[in-house]
Structure formats: C-alpha cells, structure tokens
Scaffold this motif. Structure first.
Motif, short mmCIF file in Angstrom:
data_model
loop_
_atom_site.label_atom_id
_atom_site.label_comp_id
_atom_site.label_asym_id
_atom_site.label_seq_id
_atom_site.Cartn_x
_atom_site.Cartn_y
_atom_site.Cartn_z
N MET A 1 47.93 86.83 43.43
CA MET A 1 47.33 88.14 43.19
C MET A 1 46.63 88.61 44.46
O MET A 1 45.94 87.83 45.12
CB MET A 1 46.33 88.06 42.04
CG MET A 1 45.83 89.41 41.54
SD MET A 1 47.13 90.29 40.66
CE MET A 1 46.26 91.80 40.23
N VAL A 2 46.82 89.86 44.82
CA VAL A 2 46.20 90.42 46.02
C VAL A 2 44.72 90.70 45.75
O VAL A 2 44.36 91.32 44.75
CB VAL A 2 46.91 91.73 46.43
CG1 VAL A 2 46.25 92.33 47.66
CG2 VAL A 2 48.39 91.47 46.69
N ALA A 3 43.85 90.24 46.64
CA ALA A 3 42.42 90.54 46.51
C ALA A 3 42.17 91.96 46.99
O ALA A 3 42.52 92.32 48.11
CB ALA A 3 41.62 89.55 47.35
N LEU A 4 41.59 92.76 46.12
CA LEU A 4 41.40 94.18 46.42
C LEU A 4 39.93 94.48 46.67
O LEU A 4 39.05 93.94 46.00
CB LEU A 4 41.91 95.04 45.27
CG LEU A 4 43.39 94.92 44.94
CD1 LEU A 4 43.71 95.72 43.68
CD2 LEU A 4 44.23 95.39 46.11
N PRO A 5 39.64 95.38 47.61
CA PRO A 5 38.25 95.79 47.81
C PRO A 5 37.81 96.70 46.66
O PRO A 5 38.63 97.26 45.94
CB PRO A 5 38.30 96.57 49.13
CG PRO A 5 39.71 97.09 49.18
CD PRO A 5 40.57 96.05 48.53
N ALA A 6 36.50 96.85 46.50
CA ALA A 6 35.98 97.75 45.48
C ALA A 6 35.99 99.19 45.94
O ALA A 6 36.13 100.12 45.13
CB ALA A 6 34.55 97.34 45.10
N MET A 7 35.86 99.41 47.26
CA MET A 7 35.77 100.76 47.80
C MET A 7 36.85 100.98 48.86
O MET A 7 37.39 100.02 49.43
CB MET A 7 34.39 101.00 48.43
CG MET A 7 33.21 100.76 47.49
SD MET A 7 33.17 101.91 46.08
CE MET A 7 32.71 103.44 46.93
N ALA A 10 38.70 107.61 51.95
CA ALA A 10 39.51 108.68 51.36
C ALA A 10 39.03 110.01 51.90
O ALA A 10 37.95 110.12 52.50
CB ALA A 10 39.41 108.66 49.84
N ILE A 11 39.83 111.03 51.69
CA ILE A 11 39.45 112.42 51.97
C ILE A 11 39.28 113.09 50.61
O ILE A 11 40.24 113.28 49.87
CB ILE A 11 40.52 113.15 52.79
CG1 ILE A 11 40.83 112.40 54.09
CG2 ILE A 11 40.10 114.58 53.06
CD1 ILE A 11 39.69 112.34 55.07
N ASP A 12 38.05 113.41 50.26
CA ASP A 12 37.75 113.96 48.93
C ASP A 12 36.66 115.02 49.07
O ASP A 12 35.48 114.77 48.82
CB ASP A 12 37.29 112.83 47.99
CG ASP A 12 37.17 113.28 46.55
OD1 ASP A 12 37.65 114.39 46.22
OD2 ASP A 12 36.60 112.53 45.74
N VAL A 25 35.29 109.85 53.38
CA VAL A 25 34.21 109.39 52.51
C VAL A 25 34.65 108.07 51.88
O VAL A 25 35.82 107.68 51.98
CB VAL A 25 33.89 110.42 51.40
CG1 VAL A 25 33.32 111.70 51.98
CG2 VAL A 25 35.15 110.72 50.56
N GLU A 26 33.73 107.38 51.23
CA GLU A 26 34.07 106.18 50.47
C GLU A 26 34.22 106.53 49.01
O GLU A 26 33.41 107.28 48.45
CB GLU A 26 32.99 105.10 50.65
CG GLU A 26 33.10 104.33 51.94
CD GLU A 26 32.39 102.98 51.83
OE1 GLU A 26 31.42 102.87 51.06
OE2 GLU A 26 32.83 102.03 52.51
N ARG A 27 35.26 105.99 48.40
CA ARG A 27 35.50 106.19 46.98
C ARG A 27 35.94 104.86 46.36
O ARG A 27 36.51 103.99 47.06
CB ARG A 27 36.60 107.23 46.75
CG ARG A 27 36.19 108.66 47.11
CD ARG A 27 35.15 109.19 46.14
NE ARG A 27 34.78 110.57 46.42
CZ ARG A 27 33.73 110.93 47.14
NH1 ARG A 27 32.95 110.00 47.68
NH2 ARG A 27 33.45 112.21 47.33
#
Length: 332
Positions: A1-7, A10-12, A25-27
């Motif tokens: 399983m790939v370890a994914l970051p929480a954040m 992005a452009i929002d 920004v961070e999302r």
C-alpha cells in the motif's frame, strides 16, 4: 500500500478574479469515494472552462471540487470500493469534474483511460477534456462519418487541434478557421485540409468555394453570437450544427426558413455537468473505438507548452493571450 500524505499542494482560489488569484495553497489529500480512484497527478490540462471558473462565469457543478482542472494523468495510489480492474500503480488519464490543479485528485474509475506506452503522462493529460468533447459533439451529436466535410472554428485551440486529429483518423475533410496566416500554416501542418484566416477572409465565402457551393455536413462552433447565422450559411442540406461555447455571445438571430428549407439540425451540449454514468459510457466508447489509435501512437495531442503547477497564473495568462497552438499543461 502506498503511504499517502495528509496534505497536498493545490491551486484553489478563495475568490474569483484575474490570473493572480491562482496561488498555491495546502489542501487535504482527497479520499476516493465508492467508484473512484485516487491519482497522484503527474500532469493536468489547462482549458477554457478553467478560465471561466476562475472569473466566476462557470462555477463547479454540485459536489465537484472547487479546485479547477478537468483532466489529469498520473498513477493510481488508492482505490475506492466498486472499482473492479483498478490497480495500484496503474498509469491512467481521466476526465474529472474538477480537482486537477493539485498533487492528488480523485477520479471516477469509469472515466479513466489506461495510458499506453506510446504516450507520456504529459501527453495523456492533454487528451481527455478535448477528446471527450470532440467525440461526443462532432461524431455523436453531429453524426460526422467518413467522407464528410466539417467546419471547426478555433482551429489551433485544444478543441480545434483535437478535431483535426480525430478528423484525419476517421476520414473527414476538415476546414478550420484561425486568426492569422501563421496559425493557418500551423493548422495545415497538424492535418487540416483547409485553414481560413477569418481576419482577412469571409469564411462563409471560403467554405462555399472549397465545397463547390455544396456546404459542410457539420459545423463545430465554440464562438456563438453572430457566428451562428453565418455557420448556417456554411451547412449543406441536412447539415448539423453543434454549439459547445459562446465566446462571442449567448444570443443570435437565426433564419428559421433556411433551417426548414435545408432540413438543418441545430444542437449543442456541455459536458462537465453530465452525470458520471454518461461520461463512463463515453469513456467506454472511446476506449473501444478511439483508444487503439493512441495505443498505436497515431493519436497524440498537439502540445503548446507546460508550466509548473505553482505557475498556474502564468498558464492562464498564456491561454488568454491566445497565441498558443494546442494544449497547455501543468506539472505539479
């Protein structure tokens, strides 16, 4: 399983406005819902609807991310329920209703296409939005078939270059309009049979001359406004006109008698708001009929240039300037 970051980056944009609102920004990294996969985005296409969303004239449909971006390519890193056939690490490109301008994006698996070895991920990211749009409108709504002559406005845009590419693959004679002799030459290099500089020639007269007065089987129009009655004059008997954008205005005065006399069909569509079931059907049709050309290296987008994700504002400025030929792509 790939370890994914929480954040993720992005452009929002928090507000509508000019390109300057497109700042990183961070999302939170999305969690794929049932029927969705999470894609680590390697590239995302930039399209006119993204600009319309940025200025506030084309808001996301209900439930869609506020992050712009309608097409992505990358690898699957997480899989929601109900995605039979999806695999971690699989390279895909996808049509999405938003969320592409980010490091990760959720995509309905039914709207994903496997990226063949013949395509880079940047090339693949430049395909879905224009491919789905041209296929559904020129080949399905306008019923273009081998041997037909078609007129496409905006010949060096992403839509225009895709229409040229598909037209040549499926035996159409493609006439395009462009805004300069340089773009006319470029359109012919890409594969257009005829390219008309609308700034110094009347495209209605030119189409009549090219077709020997017969007219075109279909017109694909992204201009709208006062182009509509002129497009009608370009159509042959039983011709089909498809509207997909309205850059010159929402309204037009049309000659009803010509529509009756020549048995013309006027139709149009928008794709973003259509439901996932419809888009999955389109994806399946493209996978069966069109995608073998991609696998064989015959279907490639015309790429103009790429920008880093953090320079999305510059990408929008370049798109709005109108000097591009083909697609603009962001790389996170």
């Amino acid at each position: 399983m790939v370890a994914l970051p929480a954040m993720m980056n992005a452009i929002d944009p928090a507000e509508t406005g000019g390109p300057e609102v497109l700042v990183p920004v961070e999302r939170p990294v999305p969690v794929p819902a049932s029927g969705e996969v999470l894609v680590r985005v390697a590239a995302a296409g930039v399209n006119r609807p993204d600009v319309a969303q940025r200025v506030g004239s084309y808001p996301p449909p209900p439930g869609a991310p506020t992050i712009p971006g309608l097409e992505i390519a990358g690898e699957i890193v997480a899989i929601g329920e109900g995605c039979a056939g999806a695999e971690i690490g699989q390279r895909v490109c996808a049509l999405v209703s938003g969320g592409g301008y980010a490091e990760y994006a959720a995509a309905p698996f039914g709207q994903c296409l496997p990226v063949p070895d013949a395509l880079t991920l940047v090339e693949a990211a430049a395909l879905p939005e224009t491919l789905f749009t041209v296929w559904t409108n020129l080949f399905e709504r306008a019923y273009a078939v081998e041997g037909d002559t078609v007129l496409v406005h905006g010949g060096t845009s992403g839509i225009g270059t895709m229409a040229i590419t598909l037209g040549k693959l499926f035996g159409l004679t493609v006439i395009v309009t462009v805004g300069s002799e340089e773009k006319a030459a470029r359109a012919r290099e890409i594969g257009a049979d005829h390219a008309i500089n609308y700034k110094d020639r009347d495209f209605v007269a030119e189409v009549a001359a090219i077709t020997g007065g017969k007219g075109c089987a279909a017109v694909l129009d992204m201009v709208g406004g006062d182009y509509l009655p002129r497009n009608i004059d370009c159509l042959a008997e039983d011709g089909r006109h498809v509207s997909i954008a309205v850059q010159r205005g929402l309204k037009a005065e049309i000659p009803i008698w010509k529509i009756m006399q020549r048995r013309l069909t006027l139709t149009g569509s928008t794709l973003r708001a259509r439901d996932a079931g419809f888009k999955a059907l389109v994806a399946d049709e493209i996978r069966r009929i069109v995608w073998p050309h991609a696998e064989a290296g015959r279907l490639k987008p015309v790429l103009d240039r790429t920008f880093p994700l953090a320079q999305a504002a510059d990408a929008h400025r370049w798109l709005e300037q109108g000097d591009h030929v083909g697609k603009i792509v962001l790389e996170p």
